[in-house]
Design a protein around this motif. Structure first.
Motif, PDB file in Angstrom:
ATOM      1  N   VAL A 305     125.011  -6.178  36.227  1.00 33.85           N
ATOM      2  CA  VAL A 305     125.677  -5.527  37.358  1.00 33.85           C
ATOM      3  C   VAL A 305     127.066  -6.120  37.567  1.00 33.85           C
ATOM      4  CG1 VAL A 305     125.622  -5.285  39.863  1.00 33.85           C
ATOM      5  CG2 VAL A 305     123.571  -4.824  38.528  1.00 33.85           C
ATOM      6  N   ASP A 306     127.180  -7.448  37.437  1.00 33.18           N
ATOM      7  CA  ASP A 306     128.484  -8.078  37.653  1.00 33.18           C
ATOM      8  C   ASP A 306     129.463  -7.696  36.556  1.00 33.18           C
ATOM      9  OD1 ASP A 306     130.216  -9.813  39.177  1.00 33.18           O
ATOM     10  OD2 ASP A 306     130.139 -11.139  37.427  1.00 33.18           O
ATOM     11  N   ASN A 307     128.948  -7.527  35.326  1.00 36.32           N
ATOM     12  CA  ASN A 307     129.823  -7.053  34.245  1.00 36.32           C
ATOM     13  C   ASN A 307     130.402  -5.691  34.586  1.00 36.32           C
ATOM     14  OD1 ASN A 307     129.484  -9.331  32.731  1.00 36.32           O
ATOM     15  ND2 ASN A 307     127.845  -8.475  31.457  1.00 36.32           N
ATOM     16  N   VAL A 308     129.548  -4.825  35.132  1.00 34.09           N
ATOM     17  CA  VAL A 308     130.012  -3.505  35.555  1.00 34.09           C
ATOM     18  C   VAL A 308     131.047  -3.668  36.671  1.00 34.09           C
ATOM     19  CG1 VAL A 308     129.322  -1.325  36.645  1.00 34.09           C
ATOM     20  CG2 VAL A 308     127.882  -2.345  34.878  1.00 34.09           C
ATOM     21  N   ALA A 309     130.732  -4.570  37.619  1.00 30.57           N
ATOM     22  CA  ALA A 309     131.602  -4.753  38.777  1.00 30.57           C
ATOM     23  C   ALA A 309     133.015  -5.161  38.357  1.00 30.57           C
ATOM     24  CB  ALA A 309     131.007  -5.800  39.724  1.00 30.57           C
ATOM     25  N   ARG A 310     133.120  -6.027  37.324  1.00 31.38           N
ATOM     26  CA  ARG A 310     134.466  -6.519  36.988  1.00 31.38           C
ATOM     27  C   ARG A 310     135.133  -5.734  35.871  1.00 31.38           C
ATOM     28  NH1 ARG A 310     134.329 -10.671  32.817  1.00 31.38           N
ATOM     29  NH2 ARG A 310     132.199 -11.063  32.159  1.00 31.38           N
ATOM     30  N   GLY A 320     127.740  -6.323  45.962  1.00 33.26           N
ATOM     31  CA  GLY A 320     126.730  -5.824  46.912  1.00 33.26           C
ATOM     32  C   GLY A 320     126.665  -4.314  46.938  1.00 33.26           C
ATOM     33  N   ILE A 321     127.807  -3.676  46.697  1.00 28.08           N
ATOM     34  CA  ILE A 321     127.829  -2.209  46.714  1.00 28.08           C
ATOM     35  C   ILE A 321     127.055  -1.662  45.523  1.00 28.08           C
ATOM     36  CG2 ILE A 321     129.337  -0.193  46.501  1.00 28.08           C
ATOM     37  CD1 ILE A 321     131.453  -1.732  48.072  1.00 28.08           C
ATOM     38  N   ILE A 322     127.257  -2.275  44.346  1.00 32.70           N
ATOM     39  CA  ILE A 322     126.572  -1.769  43.141  1.00 32.70           C
ATOM     40  C   ILE A 322     125.067  -2.025  43.221  1.00 32.70           C
ATOM     41  CG2 ILE A 322     126.460  -1.854  40.633  1.00 32.70           C
ATOM     42  CD1 ILE A 322     129.316  -2.741  40.584  1.00 32.70           C
ATOM     43  N   ALA A 324     123.266  -2.161  45.784  1.00 29.92           N
ATOM     44  CA  ALA A 324     122.692  -1.199  46.715  1.00 29.92           C
ATOM     45  C   ALA A 324     122.627   0.187  46.077  1.00 29.92           C
ATOM     46  CB  ALA A 324     123.514  -1.147  47.997  1.00 29.92           C
ATOM     47  N   LEU A 325     123.712   0.581  45.368  1.00 32.20           N
ATOM     48  CA  LEU A 325     123.737   1.899  44.729  1.00 32.20           C
ATOM     49  C   LEU A 325     122.606   2.039  43.717  1.00 32.20           C
ATOM     50  CD1 LEU A 325     127.534   2.643  44.130  1.00 32.20           C
ATOM     51  CD2 LEU A 325     125.964   3.778  45.712  1.00 32.20           C
ATOM     52  N   ILE A 326     122.299   0.949  42.984  1.00 38.39           N
ATOM     53  CA  ILE A 326     121.199   1.001  42.013  1.00 38.39           C
ATOM     54  C   ILE A 326     119.866   0.795  42.723  1.00 38.39           C
ATOM     55  CG2 ILE A 326     120.197  -0.083  39.961  1.00 38.39           C
ATOM     56  CD1 ILE A 326     123.033  -0.914  39.165  1.00 38.39           C
ATOM     57  N   GLY A 327     119.843  -0.155  43.657  1.00 36.12           N
ATOM     58  CA  GLY A 327     118.580  -0.562  44.281  1.00 36.12           C
ATOM     59  C   GLY A 327     117.948   0.525  45.134  1.00 36.12           C
ATOM     60  N   VAL A 328     118.755   1.260  45.867  1.00 36.69           N
ATOM     61  CA  VAL A 328     118.181   2.244  46.795  1.00 36.69           C
ATOM     62  C   VAL A 328     117.371   3.321  46.081  1.00 36.69           C
ATOM     63  CG1 VAL A 328     118.712   3.985  48.535  1.00 36.69           C
ATOM     64  CG2 VAL A 328     119.851   1.771  48.600  1.00 36.69           C
ATOM     65  N   PRO A 329     117.949   3.984  45.041  1.00 32.76           N
ATOM     66  CA  PRO A 329     117.110   4.975  44.346  1.00 32.76           C
ATOM     67  C   PRO A 329     115.870   4.368  43.691  1.00 32.76           C
ATOM     68  CG  PRO A 329     119.296   4.812  43.325  1.00 32.76           C
ATOM     69  CD  PRO A 329     119.327   3.972  44.538  1.00 32.76           C
ATOM     70  N   VAL A 330     116.011   3.166  43.117  1.00 34.60           N
ATOM     71  CA  VAL A 330     114.839   2.523  42.510  1.00 34.60           C
ATOM     72  C   VAL A 330     113.779   2.264  43.581  1.00 34.60           C
ATOM     73  CG1 VAL A 330     113.987   0.445  41.330  1.00 34.60           C
ATOM     74  CG2 VAL A 330     116.151   1.475  40.642  1.00 34.60           C
ATOM     75  N   PHE A 331     114.239   1.815  44.745  1.00 37.66           N
ATOM     76  CA  PHE A 331     113.335   1.574  45.864  1.00 37.66           C
ATOM     77  C   PHE A 331     112.614   2.872  46.254  1.00 37.66           C
ATOM     78  CE2 PHE A 331     112.680   1.501  50.518  1.00 37.66           C
ATOM     79  CZ  PHE A 331     111.827   0.422  50.598  1.00 37.66           C
ATOM     80  N   ALA A 332     113.369   3.969  46.281  1.00 37.62           N
ATOM     81  CA  ALA A 332     112.770   5.261  46.642  1.00 37.62           C
ATOM     82  C   ALA A 332     111.672   5.632  45.651  1.00 37.62           C
ATOM     83  CB  ALA A 332     113.846   6.337  46.677  1.00 37.62           C
ATOM     84  N   VAL A 333     111.948   5.371  44.346  1.00 35.46           N
ATOM     85  CA  VAL A 333     110.944   5.684  43.322  1.00 35.46           C
ATOM     86  C   VAL A 333     109.695   4.831  43.528  1.00 35.46           C
ATOM     87  CG1 VAL A 333     110.427   5.534  40.854  1.00 35.46           C
ATOM     88  CG2 VAL A 333     112.617   6.462  41.618  1.00 35.46           C
TER      89      VAL A 333
END
Lengths: 347, 252
Positions: A305-310, A320-322, A324-333
């Motif tokens: 995630v940090d590699n993506v971030a930078r 924290g934004i990334i 959350a963006l990944i975590g929320v849909p996974v959480f929903a699943v």
């Protein structure tokens, strides 16, 4: 539960393989960025710290980029991913609820407010860690108190108490922002809260090690007791667990981890909630097998995630934004899957 | 062996039991009957040691193992994981199960005839199988006294039979002392040596099954007319309740 992933997970080679993958991911991560580096050079530069190289084929610039810019950040991502995942797994076990993470029980918001307060008052470094830690612990204590009725902790009231405390500290953070000097402290607070490890240095890394190292060791030592606690406190007590001691040790250890992470890097959510599910799918629920795997998977995840971030855009995206963006849909699943399985009791 | 004398127990600030006394010899099986909420589970908690009585004494010779009412666990533990948790007292605060703990649990599962379930996920088992695993967990602590809270309440007849059979075997073949609560007098008739009827806060009837378990006592206990029914020609009997109050015209 897929049979193949479980068979892979129960192999004794799984954890060493996973750890090898983490090291490889770390080395490759050092090469990612606008300044070009080869994996071979990275290894040579790092090795030269142990055995001084006689014929350096790399530039001073490479050394600076590796050792001062990229390595601290990579180590921070690994430490934070490891710590948050282990702390999430421990809390889920302790509260016998696979939907709990440090954010849900109020530690993150509490520590976030503590850090905000510290910035507002112009306190940094160890002072910020101490204040963030104290508020993180205080919020856990209040949540636990609100959620315990007649010596029992109901899962519903626990989550509600966490929501209440998080809401309270969010309001408190807003007040602090309102009071902050809009040109210096307000942006500092805002970016810090978004969660980023872009400016991590070796002092921060030391803080992280102090916060995460002993706490994760302590949690791992209590791995079997966490198994027992996940059957419910009364059951654990009947089987011989010193329930109070284990509960508070795990709570303090997880609060230590969260406070350390929040103090150095702001609020990085969802890692501690999602990673334990991945680990349980691979190696089963026993915390002895699951905690180390969970930590390493979390470390790999946050590193990616940090590699993506930078590297994804020229502007730095707060971590924290990334997550959350990944975590929320996974959480929903996960939520849907738990529902389909007859509620969260049937993981 | 269990000796309970003049016990007073309160839960949530309310005294539920007062002046409760009974004893049970080694290898005996005690069935506790009483209405919902009368304090049966609280009494079991005192026996297990997770609830401190207000006054009175409770002496248990040997370690007590506890089997709670049937429940699911929140995570996908295997049967082995669940049964191993019974070894907690031997494993220590910072420890994890060792080779001998696995071996002890395997012997137990084998003795109970559920060795083939070892790797299965606990929550996917049937109610009867889960109950057996929970009993295995309690036995894994090497207990000499086994205390069970409504071990048959969620089970069909077949599975009730399996559990009741197992309790009988544990008492007769392994010398365990057993205490369990139940709402079915049939369980007491078939397996218990002693019965404790809890009629109210200070109302206890205790003694051997043959003398205590009568239609009159059960009628008083549940405030529901209960009749004794014989299985034709076998000498075995059971109790049948008349659940609808308005059917008073039907003679027992």
């Amino acid at each position: 539960m897929s049979g193949l992933s479980r068979r892979l997970g129960t192999s004794p080679l799984f954890l060493p393989l996973l750890s090898g993958l983490l090291v490889a991911a770390m080395l490759i991560s050092v090469t990612i960025g606008r300044f070009d580096l080869e994996v071979g050079d990275v290894i040579a530069i790092l090795w030269s710290n142990i055995v001084p190289a006689s014929d350096a084929t790399w530039s001073e610039m490479s050394v600076t980029v590796v050792e001062q810019v990229r390595l601290p950040r990579i180590l921070a991502a690994v430490l934070i991913g490891f710590g948050l995942s282990v702390s999430g797994a421990a809390l889920q076990g302790l509260f016998r609820n696979p939907l709990v993470d440090p954010g849900v029980i109020g530690v993150t918001a509490g520590a976030g407010f503590g850090g905000t307060l510290a910035i507002l008052l112009g306190i940094g470094g160890y002072g910020l860690l101490a204040i963030a830690f104290c508020f993180g612990i205080a919020s856990v204590v209040v949540v636990k108190f609100l959620a315990s009725v007649g010596g029992r902790t109901s899962m519903l009231t626990l989550v509600l108490a966490g929501v209440v405390i998080s809401a309270f500290f969010s309001a408190a953070i807003s007040i602090a922002k309102l009071l902050a000097d809009p040109f210096q402290k307000l942006p500092a607070i805002t970016y810090w809260l978004m969660g980023s490890i872009a400016s991590v240095n070796y002092t921060d890394l030391l803080l992280l090690c102090i916060a995460i190292g002993p706490a994760t060791v302590l949690i791992y030592l209590l791995r079997f007791q966490i198994n027992l606690m996940s059957l419910g406190e009364e059951r654990a007590q009947a089987l011989g667990t010193p329930v109070g001691a284990v509960r508070w040790t795990v709570l303090l250890a997880t609060a230590m981890i969260s406070a350390g992470v929040v103090a150095t890097s702001g609020i990085i959510g969802w890692v501690g909630l999602v990673m334990p599910h991945v680990a349980r799918t691979l190696v089963g629920a026993d915390h002895g097998r699951m905690l180390p795997v969970c930590g390493v998977i979390g470390a790999i995840y946050l590193l990616l995630v940090d590699n993506v971030a930078r590297a994804a855009t020229t502007a730095e995206i707060p971590l924290g934004i990334i997550t959350a963006l990944i975590g929320v849909p996974v959480f929903a699943v996960i939520l849907r899957r738990l529902q389909a399985g007859g509620g969260w009791r049937n993981d | 062996m269990i000796e309970v004398e003049d016990l007073a127990v309160s839960r949530g600030g309310r005294t539920v039991l007062q002046g409760c006394s009974f004893s049970l010899r080694e290898g005996g099986i005690l069935a506790i009957l009483g209405r919902n909420g009368i304090g049966k589970t609280s009494l079991l908690s005192v026996l297990v040691g997770t609830l401190t009585p207000d006054s009175g004494t409770c002496r248990i010779h040997g370690r007590a193992g506890y089997v709670p009412q049937l429940f699911n666990v929140p995570f996908s533990y295997s049967v082995m994981d669940i049964a191993l948790m019974g070894r907690a007292a031997k494993i220590g605060l910072f420890g994890a199960p060792r080779r001998q703990d696995y071996a002890a649990v395997r012997r137990l599962l084998d003795m109970m005839g559920i060795a083939d379930l070892e790797e299965q996920t606990f929550n996917t088992l049937s109610g009867g199988q889960r109950q057996l695993v929970m009993i295995a967990q309690a036995l894994a602590s090497d207990c000499r006294v086994l205390i069970l809270d409504e071990p048959c309440s969620a089970l069909d007849y077949k599975n009730q039979g399996i559990v009741i059979d197992l309790l009988h075997r544990l008492a007769t073949e392994h010398g365990l002392t057993i205490v369990f609560t139940t709402h079915a007098p049939q369980h007491a008739i078939e397996v218990a040596s002693d019965v404790l009827l809890i009629g109210g806060r200070e109302s206890f009837v205790n003694g051997p099954v043959e003398t205590v378990l009568t239609a009159e006592n059960l009628t008083d206990l549940y405030d529901v007319r209960t009749a004794r029914a014989e299985f034709a020609g076998s000498g075995s009997f059971t109790f049948a309740p008349m659940l609808r109050q308005d059917r008073g015209d039907v003679a027992p």
